[in-house]
Design an enzyme around this catalytic site. Structure first.
Site, PDB file in Angstrom:
ATOM      1  N   CYS A 117       0.822  -1.228   0.000  1.00  0.00           N
ATOM      2  CA  CYS A 117       0.000   0.000   0.000  1.00  0.00           C
ATOM      3  C   CYS A 117       0.851   1.272   0.000  1.00  0.00           C
ATOM      4  CB  CYS A 117      -0.935   0.018   1.198  1.00  0.00           C
ATOM      5  SG  CYS A 117      -2.001  -1.407   1.288  1.00  0.00           S
ATOM      6  N   HIS A 257      -3.339   7.159   3.030  1.00  0.00           N
ATOM      7  CA  HIS A 257      -3.760   5.869   2.493  1.00  0.00           C
ATOM      8  C   HIS A 257      -5.171   5.570   3.004  1.00  0.00           C
ATOM      9  CE1 HIS A 257      -3.980   1.887   1.116  1.00  0.00           C
ATOM     10  NE2 HIS A 257      -3.756   1.298   2.272  1.00  0.00           N
ATOM     11  N   ASN A 287     -10.136  -0.250   0.272  1.00  0.00           N
ATOM     12  CA  ASN A 287      -8.677  -0.125   0.240  1.00  0.00           C
ATOM     13  C   ASN A 287      -8.167  -0.658  -1.095  1.00  0.00           C
ATOM     14  OD1 ASN A 287      -5.921  -0.461   0.533  1.00  0.00           O
ATOM     15  ND2 ASN A 287      -6.034  -1.511   2.515  1.00  0.00           N
TER      16      ASN A 287
END
Ligand code: ACO
Length: 335
Positions: A117, A257, A287
């Protein structure tokens, strides 16, 4: 502040999410969960899922063309393409090489970068170095994922979290005083087992056994990652802000994020940054790993939440474990 020979910044952004939407109500039909639980624990309402014919390079290619258009650049002016992804089309060739061919960027070198990520920010910070040193003039940085392909749709602890998408940014020389003011990268390999995909590499190549044992999916210790995330989002943002030589209060916009609204709220509280200065789109997309930050950045720029002269801080964390952040004085008006 100019860290290299040249000031380097983002001159265009673009993004793409696939059309197919999977809502929390859809998930209620396939695993033992409720929309209320998902919203309360994560903030996610729905996610986008790539069509069976779409791979990471297809999502990347559309995002790349949109970023080039907003930068006013032709593909053959690119010197380098970096794609951050944990869901490449295949092990090799790199997804970056596939995108290079798709968009006709014949003069560009191309490689993939893997930092889960944190991948887009790792790639962005690498691109900044090439531009600041004067080695390259125009670099396309992409974060792209088809996480739906490595999601175990029978595991309620993970399948509620993820979505597919791609975001891109063009990094080039900008006027002095603008662009990257700081960047920060970190890793802690000792935490690698809390978030991984166990099979498909050289340690456990794909076999009937690895498929039967469901080892080709994301495996995660959610609460370990959660604790790490709140702590590291705060300290990574603080590091970048300090290195930029500005105060926290001067940050105009934070692009974090997009993993879990509770992680973002926790970090915002510790950083003392008000929620109206933070871009959140995880309710729509879940996500998207390396794609989360560039999609959020593109939406924030296009909706003119980020304007020329703003101090923008980006911060992310992910598997590895990894983390990354930067502060940019935004160099261009939205187009
Ligand atoms: N629906 C209903 N109940 C559930 C679900 C679900 N979808 N998932 C888990 N539960 C249950 C658990 O089984 C557990 O039940 P038990 O107490 O009877 O055992 C209970 O809910 C609590 O589970 P926790 O895991 O403690 O729940 P938590 O509040 O920690 O939330 C979550 C879980 C959302 C995964 C959270 O830990 C989180 O967001 N972690 C961070 C994940 C992340 O950010 N990953 C990032 C990177 S991904 C990448 O790099 C690809």
């Amino acid at each position: 502040m100019k860290a290299g020979l040249f000031s380097s910044g983002i001159i265009g952004t673009g993004s793409f999410v696939p059309a197919q939407i999977i809502t929390n109500q859809d998930l209620e039909k396939i695993v033992d969960t409720t929309s209320e639980w998902i919203v309360a624990r994560t903030g996610i309402h729905q996610r986008r899922i790539a069509d069976i014919n779409q791979a990471a390079s297809d999502l990347s290619t559309i995002a790349a063309k949109r970023a080039l258009e907003s930068a006013g650049l032709e593909a053959d002016e690119l010197d380098l393409i970096i794609v951050a992804t944990i869901t490449p089309d295949m092990h090799f060739p790199s997804t970056a090489c596939i995108v290079q061919n798709n968009i006709g960027a014949a003069k560009a070198a191309a490689f993939d970068l893997e930092a889960a990520c944190s991948g887009f920010l790792y790639a962005l910070n690498v691109a900044n170095q090439f531009i600041a040193a004067g080695f390259y003039k125009n670099i396309l940085v992409i974060g792209a994922e088809c996480l739906s392909r490595i999601t175990n749709w029978k595991d309620r602890r993970t399948c509620i979290l993820f979505g597919d998408g791609a975001g891109a940014a063009v990094v080039s020389r900008v006027d002095d005083g603008y662009g990257f003011l700081s960047q920060y990268l970190g890793a802690d390999g000792s935490g690698g087992s809390s978030l991984n995909m166990k099979a498909g590499g050289s340690r456990l190549p794909a076999s009937l056994e690895t498929v039967e044992k469901e080892l080709h999916y994301v495996s995660m210790d959610g609460s370990e990652v959660f604790k790490f995330a709140v702590r590291i989002m705060t300290s990574a943002a603080e590091q970048a802000i300090k290195a930029a030589g500005i105060k926290k209060e001067e940050i105009d916009f934070l692009v974090p994020h997009q993993a879990n609204i509770r992680i973002i709220d926790g970090a915002a509280k510790r950083l003392n940054i008000s929620l109206d200065k933070i871009y959140v789109n995880l309710h729509k997309y879940g996500n998207m790993s390396a794609a989360s930050i560039p999609v959020a950045l593109d939406e924030a720029v296009r909706s003119e939440k980020i304007k020329k002269g703003d101090y923008v801080c980006m911060v992310g964390f992910g598997g590895g474990l990894t983390w990354a952040s930067n502060v940019i004085k935004w160099a261009v008006r939205a187009k």
